[in-house]
Design an enzyme around this catalytic site. Structure first.
Site, short mmCIF file in Angstrom:
data_model
loop_
_atom_site.label_atom_id
_atom_site.label_comp_id
_atom_site.label_asym_id
_atom_site.label_seq_id
_atom_site.Cartn_x
_atom_site.Cartn_y
_atom_site.Cartn_z
N GLY B 22 -6.61 -8.61 -2.12
CA GLY B 22 -5.80 -8.75 -2.38
C GLY B 22 -4.82 -9.27 -0.61
N ALA B 27 0.18 -6.38 4.03
CA ALA B 27 -1.05 -5.39 4.26
C ALA B 27 -2.50 -6.05 3.61
CB ALA B 27 -0.76 -4.31 2.65
N ASP B 137 12.35 -0.61 -7.35
CA ASP B 137 11.62 -1.81 -7.61
C ASP B 137 11.47 -1.55 -9.01
OD1 ASP B 137 11.41 -4.92 -7.11
OD2 ASP B 137 9.46 -4.15 -5.35
#
Lengths: 353, 363
Positions: B22, B27, B137
């Site tokens: 990913g 990142a 979150d």
């Protein structure tokens, strides 16, 4: 040594409610020592550093290390202590909250349990430690404005060491401070019967000064934040401190915490003042002559080291390109087993982004 | 080489990055393994060089909190090392996340399954709150699921310690659909109750199998909430009209939760309603939620290993799941509506499926 730098070598933290939150913290697990451990660590660190730097001198020009008077562990400690005091001055200038100051001081002190001042001067490390502390305590300011307030300092001076500092801290950014515990004790004491709030306020303010003095000592490496806080309160008002301790342990005739207070108080009184500036100046003068030449930008030894690094990186790039070329020639973009392995070996590196 | 650098290099050598799974703005996430044991891990490489202020806040927060938190229901940070100008977080590898589980139409959820996920979420969250940490979150795709079914709270890029009384915090946190009304009205002094609201929304989503309060804008979010739960009165929530960004958004009547959640038990709806109480002071705490009658009534929570999971495809595709999301955590994606990044990753990754097959067979 109780401190280790890897996560796995620690005992697995139990999540049961028996374990106190403090005992699960990295501060307890990695940064608590006995006084003897501290002495031994600093001594070992210093002698390793001296022999490494002696080698660097000899590599540069044989025989050159004979006349160099390297710093002792005690001298290194003095120099660091001077800069611990300077963190407070800087924080006052920026009007940073106490949390930032206390955290930066801890970072600076922890850094020099892993590094020598002969490699990295505390003047620079202090700036980076403080900048990092503003971020880890949620009071970030921009690097540019930070550096612009400090004479003769460019943003890169602060940033260049950030990784090194973070690594030396083992990425343990969270720190528990005595001034927080002291605040808690102050709140607690207000609930005790027959306490004069005026006396309490005077004692709290005096205790706060002792907490700041404690930052100049090794107390945080040896005792818990709440032990240090209580010792500071006890220095300010033995009566209030013992009233609080008795109220905390109502069923015991003698609160167990009382036994450590004496040695903490003695440590704060003995070591809690800034070092003699003249003595440190002398240390700093000698440091100019025994600095690790490999860390001085522009020196022969530095350039040599840099060249070695570049050569290695270049070789790696060539190997990698070669591996990729072989893979392409095989007509399979993923390569055969051998080529794939070669690429994999190199791939833990970061030229891939 | 310095002792510190040496220690870092030693740590780095313990792990191998096997495959990129990913990529986000800040990142890249790799599937990797611990070389000594073969244990699968996820390595999140944060590119630090590009930040003008050095290590960025979201990386610092994630490292700071995960270094301290060890709990069965919080993702485990196994190691941290740096390589050149990158920071590498070695995290436990997790198969999937609750969002993918919810969206998998082939799965049927029993009431006991939902109870199990909720219990694990509250356990992990209670541990965070006990450690004075706000997550800020929470949403289904930050609740990752391990291969043994354990749910783990992940992505601490927006987390922070409780502020001292009198210290302001930002209200620009929590993905909109899971954001409580006090934040939408600009409240700068808040508490653990903000996370509880998010858990309430997740709870409802588990029953509905679709987001419960999907507002399209921040303003619409308030409307969506009030349409579902009624406009708060001064009695419901004393003082709410004094919040910094307070604006009236219209009068909506209260509809009983029962009308929407027809199949839920009374205990279940009681806990849900306590998570969605408007007044943050009266909203249930994670600790109290754990001793709510809902968790002690029949049916008992399913054993984690018995929980429904997306079926394994023919090709080992687990690398496409939960950890892909972690790549998207970064300051650039906070408080976005969910799914955007993940969907993008999934479609991008389609092209790399043959790679996954190839690498797996050649082992």
């Amino acid at each position: 040594m109780t401190a280790t730098s890897t996560l796995e070598s620690q005992p697995v933290a139990s999540t049961s409610s028996q374990q106190s939150l403090y005992e699960a913290s990295t501060q307890y697990r990695h940064w608590r020592f006995s006084p003897k451990q501290l002495v031994d660590m600093r001594y070992a660190l210093n002698s390793d550093a001296v022999s490494a730097i002696r080698n660097a001198f000899e590599n540069d020009s044989p025989g050159s290390s004979a006349s160099v008077a390297f710093l002792s562990a005690q001298e290194e400690y003095l120099l660091v202590k001077l800069y611990v005091g300077k963190v407070s001055q800087l924080c006052a200038h920026f009007r940073f909250p106490e949390e930032v100051e206390a955290t930066a001081v801890t970072y600076l002190k922890r850094f020099y349990l892993k590094n020598t001042v002969m490699d990295w001067h505390p003047k620079n490390v202090m700036l980076t430690a403080l900048f990092l502390a503003t971020k880890t305590t949620n009071h970030p300011i921009s690097l540019e404005s930070y550096a612009s307030h400090i004479p003769k300092t460019a943003p890169s001076d602060v940033l260049d060491l950030e990784f090194l500092v973070a690594q030396s801290l083992g990425f343990d950014f969270a720190v528990w401070h005595p001034h927080r515990s002291l605040w808690g004790i102050w709140l607690d004491i207000q609930t005790l019967p027959d306490v004069s709030l005026g006396d309490l306020q005077t004692a709290y303010e005096a205790a706060t000064k002792h907490v700041r003095a404690a930052r100049l000592t090794d107390a945080e490496f040896i005792y818990t934040p709440s032990q240090i806080a209580l010792a500071c309160f006890s220095l300010a008002s033995p009566t209030l401190a013992s009233a609080w301790a008795r109220a905390k342990f109502p069923s015991l005739p003698h609160p167990p915490v009382a036994d450590v207070l004496g040695s903490i108080e003695a440590m704060i009184l003995r070591e809690g003042s800034p070092p003699d500036v003249e003595a440190v100046r002398e240390v700093d003068r000698r440091l100019r002559l025994c600095k690790n030449p490999e860390k001085i930008v522009g020196s022969n030894a530095y350039n040599k080291k840099l060249q070695e690094k570049e050569k290695k990186a270049e070789e790696k790039r060539i190997r990698k390109a070669e591996a990729a070329r072989i893979a392409m020639e095989e007509g399979d973009p993923f390569g055969n087993e051998l080529a794939k392995k070669a690429v994999e070996e190199l791939d833990d590196d970061d030229d891939d982004d | 080489m310095d002792a510190v650098e040496k220690a870092n290099a030693e740590r780095q050598r313990r792990w191998s990055k096997d495959q990129k799974i990913g990529e986000g703005t800040y990142a890249v996430v790799y599937r990797g393994r611990e070389l000594a044991t073969g244990r699968k891990v996820a390595i999140k490489k944060i590119k630090v060089g590009q930040f003008k202020d050095g290590l960025d806040m979201s990386a610092i927060r994630e490292v700071k909190f995960l270094r301290e938190l060890k709990h069965q229901n919080v993702i485990e940070l196994l190691d941290v090392f740096s390589s050149k100008k990158n920071l590498n977080l070695v995290l436990e590898f997790l198969d999937t996340d609750l969002e993918l589980v919810i969206k998998d139409r082939s799965l049927v959820f029993l009431p006991a399954d939902i109870k199990s996920w909720m219990a694990m979420t509250f356990r992990g969250l209670e541990f965070c709150h006990r450690n004075f940490i706000l997550h800020r979150d929470l949403k289904p795709n930050n609740l990752l699921i391990a291969s043994d079914g354990q749910l783990k709270i992940a992505d601490f890029g927006l987390a922070r310690d409780f502020a001292d009384p009198g210290y302001k915090m930002t209200c620009q946190v929590i993905t909109r659909w899971y954001r409580p009304p006090e934040l939408l009205w600009g409240c700068r002094y808040y508490s653990t109750a903000v996370d509880i609201w998010s858990v309430g929304c997740i709870f409802a989503e588990l029953m509905l199998r679709t987001p419960y309060l999907p507002g399209e804008t921040d303003m619409d979010q308030l409307k969506t909430i009030f349409r579902a739960l009624g406009t708060p009165t001064e009695t419901d929530w004393p003082g709410h009209t004094k919040l910094p960004d307070y604006v009236p958004v219209g009068q909506f009547p209260k509809t009983p939760l029962r009308e929407l959640f027809t199949a839920a038990s009374t205990d279940c709806l009681n806990l849900l309603s306590q998570c969605l109480i408007y007044d943050p002071k009266r909203r249930i705490s994670a600790k109290d939620a754990l001793s709510h009658p809902y968790f002690f009534a029949l049916p008992y929570p399913s054993h984690p290993s018995k929980l429904p999971k997306p079926a394994k495809k023919d090709v080992p595709l687990e690398e496409m799941d939960g950890n892909v999301e972690m790549a998207s955590s970064g300051p650039g994606v906070k408080a976005n509506p969910p799914n955007k990044l993940k969907r993008k990753h999934s479609s991008e990754d389609l092209s790399s499926r043959p790679v996954a097959r190839r690498l797996d067979f050649s082992k």
